[in-house]
Design a protein around this motif. Structure first.
Motif, PDB file in Angstrom:
ATOM      1  N   ASP A  16      -6.203  -7.128  -5.799  1.00 30.81           N
ATOM      2  CA  ASP A  16      -5.494  -8.102  -6.485  1.00 30.81           C
ATOM      3  C   ASP A  16      -4.466  -7.682  -7.154  1.00 30.81           C
ATOM      4  O   ASP A  16      -3.325  -8.799  -7.905  1.00 30.81           O
ATOM      5  N   ARG A  27      -0.365  -5.166  -6.906  1.00 24.30           N
ATOM      6  CA  ARG A  27       0.749  -5.504  -5.599  1.00 24.30           C
ATOM      7  C   ARG A  27       0.793  -3.315  -5.466  1.00 24.30           C
ATOM      8  O   ARG A  27       2.376  -2.354  -5.313  1.00 24.30           O
ATOM      9  N   PRO A  34      -2.924  -3.924  -0.378  1.00 25.68           N
ATOM     10  CA  PRO A  34      -2.892  -4.046  -2.134  1.00 25.68           C
ATOM     11  C   PRO A  34      -4.217  -3.124  -2.334  1.00 25.68           C
ATOM     12  O   PRO A  34      -5.366  -3.491  -2.003  1.00 25.68           O
ATOM     13  N   ARG A  66       7.784  -2.378   1.094  1.00 23.52           N
ATOM     14  CA  ARG A  66       8.746  -2.603  -0.620  1.00 23.52           C
ATOM     15  C   ARG A  66       9.191  -3.965  -0.282  1.00 23.52           C
ATOM     16  O   ARG A  66       9.035  -5.336  -0.816  1.00 23.52           O
ATOM     17  N   ARG A 102       7.173  -5.783   1.479  1.00 25.05           N
ATOM     18  CA  ARG A 102       5.556  -6.862   1.001  1.00 25.05           C
ATOM     19  C   ARG A 102       5.325  -7.125  -0.022  1.00 25.05           C
ATOM     20  O   ARG A 102       4.040  -7.262  -0.313  1.00 25.05           O
ATOM     21  N   GLY A 103       5.894  -6.762  -0.595  1.00 20.25           N
ATOM     22  CA  GLY A 103       6.388  -6.717  -2.401  1.00 20.25           C
ATOM     23  C   GLY A 103       4.932  -4.971  -2.958  1.00 20.25           C
ATOM     24  O   GLY A 103       4.877  -5.647  -3.734  1.00 20.25           O
ATOM     25  N   LEU A 104       5.013  -4.272  -2.252  1.00 15.23           N
ATOM     26  CA  LEU A 104       3.960  -3.235  -2.758  1.00 15.23           C
ATOM     27  C   LEU A 104       4.467  -1.544  -3.042  1.00 15.23           C
ATOM     28  O   LEU A 104       5.767  -2.297  -2.286  1.00 15.23           O
ATOM     29  N   ARG A 105       4.073  -1.319  -3.882  1.00 17.01           N
ATOM     30  CA  ARG A 105       5.179  -0.305  -3.823  1.00 17.01           C
ATOM     31  C   ARG A 105       3.549   1.156  -4.193  1.00 17.01           C
ATOM     32  O   ARG A 105       3.429   0.922  -4.079  1.00 17.01           O
TER      33      ARG A 105
END
Length: 264
Positions: A76, A78, A225, A250, A252-255
């Protein structure tokens, strides 16, 4: 590394990746087994004892409520963890770490002990970049097939190298030539001081040297995630694939964070 040196390394990486060049990796049929004579040998002239300690690494990570083997983090969030089996050409390793740092990413390197003997400065380089360092056995043998005493020696001797170079035995243990450890290897890792065995849920297959585009597709088609991704230092295709992988995350809003940050 100067900008000219970096461009040269990346050009060589891209060329080798396109050709599917073979560099030493973690695939079971390519792992080296130096035999009993080398297993009994301590650090050589370029070994750990001749170098000043690097900044202290994290101690082994303990995650309350997690099982003995960790394959992924929270679904859940990122964040993802890019984890690298540590061996191979230090120029490629340095180029890859530089690409991660330029993108603001942090990675986890599970180092092979005899690689640290040959390239002790890499421990400092990894930690100085803000990355995480752990144990991937001493000689990268098929650890789950070894007798208990030999398997334990593989874990402990790499842990000793890490302690000499960094002040701790590292944050994680990952078994060699297997995705998941047996119950025996898990118990031996715990005895050596590692509360968890680090597995993964995404295999990049980069050790097969399929080329950078294939590595990028394999990772981005499977990652989500909380993923823990298995990759390798020492492969030209992986160096070339890392920037587009990080760009895809990035978008996809993931780091990309250290494994400890992912799971704690």
């Amino acid at each position: 590394m100067t900008s000219l040196d970096r461009r040269s390394v990346l050009r060589a990486a891209a060329s080798a990746a396109g050709a599917g060049a073979l560099v030493a990796g973690c695939a079971p049929d390519r792992a080296k087994d130096p035999g009993a004579a080398r297993a009994a040998r301590g650090p050589g002239p370029s070994g750990a004892g001749r170098h000043p300690p690097a900044p202290a690494a994290r101690r082994p990570t303990r995650v309350p409520g997690q099982g003995a083997q960790i394959e992924h983090g929270p679904r859940d969030g990122r964040a993802v963890a890019l984890t690298f089996h540590g061996a191979g050409d230090p120029r490629l390793a340095t180029a890859l770490l530089g690409e991660a740092e330029r993108a603001g990413a942090k990675v986890t390197v599970l180092a092979v002990g005899d690689w640290l003997d040959e390239q002790p400065a890499m421990a400092r380089r990894i930690l100085d970049g803000g990355h995480e360092l752990g144990n991937h056995t001493m000689h990268h043998r098929a650890i789950c097939a070894l007798p208990a005493a030999e398997a334990y020696a593989e874990i402990v001797r790499c842990a000793e190298r890490l302690r000499t170079l960094t002040g701790t035995i590292g944050s994680w243990f990952r078994p060699s030539q297997t995705r998941r450890a047996t119950d025996l290897v898990t118990s031996l890792a715990r005895k050596a001081g590692y509360p968890h065995v680090l597995s993964y849920d995404v295999d990049s297959l980069d050790a097969n040297d399929p080329g950078a585009p294939a590595v990028r597709r394999t990772v981005l088609d499977s990652v989500g995630p909380g993923s823990v991704v298995s990759l390798h230092l020492g492969h030209a295709g992986t160096v070339a694939a890392l920037p587009p992988i990080l760009d895809g995350l990035r978008r996809r809003g993931l780091r990309a964070v250290t494994t400890t940050e992912l799971v704690t």
